[in-house]
Design an enzyme around this catalytic site. Sequence first.
Site, PDB file in Angstrom:
ATOM      1  N   CYS A  51       0.838  -1.206   0.000  1.00 23.73           N
ATOM      2  CA  CYS A  51       0.000   0.000   0.000  1.00 23.73           C
ATOM      3  C   CYS A  51       0.872   1.254   0.000  1.00 23.73           C
ATOM      4  CB  CYS A  51      -0.947   0.018   1.183  1.00 23.73           C
ATOM      5  SG  CYS A  51      -0.138  -0.124   2.791  1.00 23.73           S
ATOM      6  N   HIS A 288      -1.994   0.475   7.861  1.00 29.35           N
ATOM      7  CA  HIS A 288      -2.449   0.543   6.472  1.00 29.35           C
ATOM      8  C   HIS A 288      -2.499   1.987   5.987  1.00 29.35           C
ATOM      9  CE1 HIS A 288      -4.231  -0.995   2.864  1.00 29.35           C
ATOM     10  NE2 HIS A 288      -5.369  -0.365   3.022  1.00 29.35           N
TER      11      HIS A 288
END
EC number: 3.4.19.12
Length: 376
Positions: A51, A288
């Site tokens: 990510c 994240h």
Amino acid sequence: MSELTKELMELVWGTKSSPGLSDTIFCRWTQGFVFSESEGSALEQFEGGPCAVIAPVQAFLLKKLLFSSEKSSWRDCPEEERKELLCHTLCDILESACCDNSGAFCLVSWLRGKTTEEQTAGISGSPAESSCQVEHSAALAVEELGFERFHALIQKRSFRSLPELKDAVLDQYSMWGNKFGVLLFLYSVLLTKGIENIKNEIEDSNEPLIDPVYGHGSQSLINLLLTGHAVSNVWDGDRECSGMKLLGIHEQAAVGFLTLMEALRYCKVGSYLKSPKFPIWIVGSETHLTVFFAKDMALVAPEAPSEQARRVFQTYDPEVACTGNKICTPGYPQDLLLNHNIRAHAVHVGVTPGTPGSPEQEGTTPQDHSFQDLEF
């Protein structure tokens, strides 16, 4: 394997002390830029880690889709348009990473079916004219390449002009969607920026860009993709702490960055990242990165004069930059303060006789202490 390949591996992955662990983290990063079937302009992530690259690419892709095209809906994105968007987005990030507008761009690709002699060459800087039109695996191909094997098969191509780069990125569209597309683009950005340039910007050059234990991308990696500079901090400008210069963000970013770590008081994001040019932000949590966006440009108004003044003030008082205090000692250039519409008020503080540390107690004459209270 060439020395350049080894330097690149060490910069990204660190010293490989545990082959099994490195292979595990490496496998999580082996995916391409794959669009969602349910959301036409959304990129998918399959494992934890990449990510750090996918989120910046997604953010810049949305910027181009929302603010550089005439489309009324970001959900309706046919295949051919997605191809154009992705390739133009990758070129934009590579262009921002290119130092001093030198025009030296790099693309890294991986080759299959080569001889052992060609494999040992590694990243040898083969000319742009050489063909790398080889068969690439799909995004989730069954074929597995290990850490060492993959790096023995990668090749660098150099381009001197942006039009040449754009043509090459478009020609190699299938490569960006294959199993190694994310890593190949990351390596392309790193070599375009230059390994030494990156080491000079990172706060700790011994710290790899990808964490060897958890596999997440560092803040330096995120900042490099967002701003073109691999600095380790998210505040505005540079700061000096105990004689050490700490590099930060130097101009308003096109895409912003917010983090939960600021709410937990672990860091403070500067206005250059909080108030970007476009209403698109990468938002970081403990584990994240995701992307927030809007179409309302009123959310990102130009920087207020008070923010400009505060930045000037902090430049002359680095300790205040860390504490946020607006009380400073005399000596600020008055013309500088007036030019930035900062009003200075004299403040006199008297010391009460008899208090600990007072002049009477130290055997000296009591006197007032003068400060300046700056009003933005």
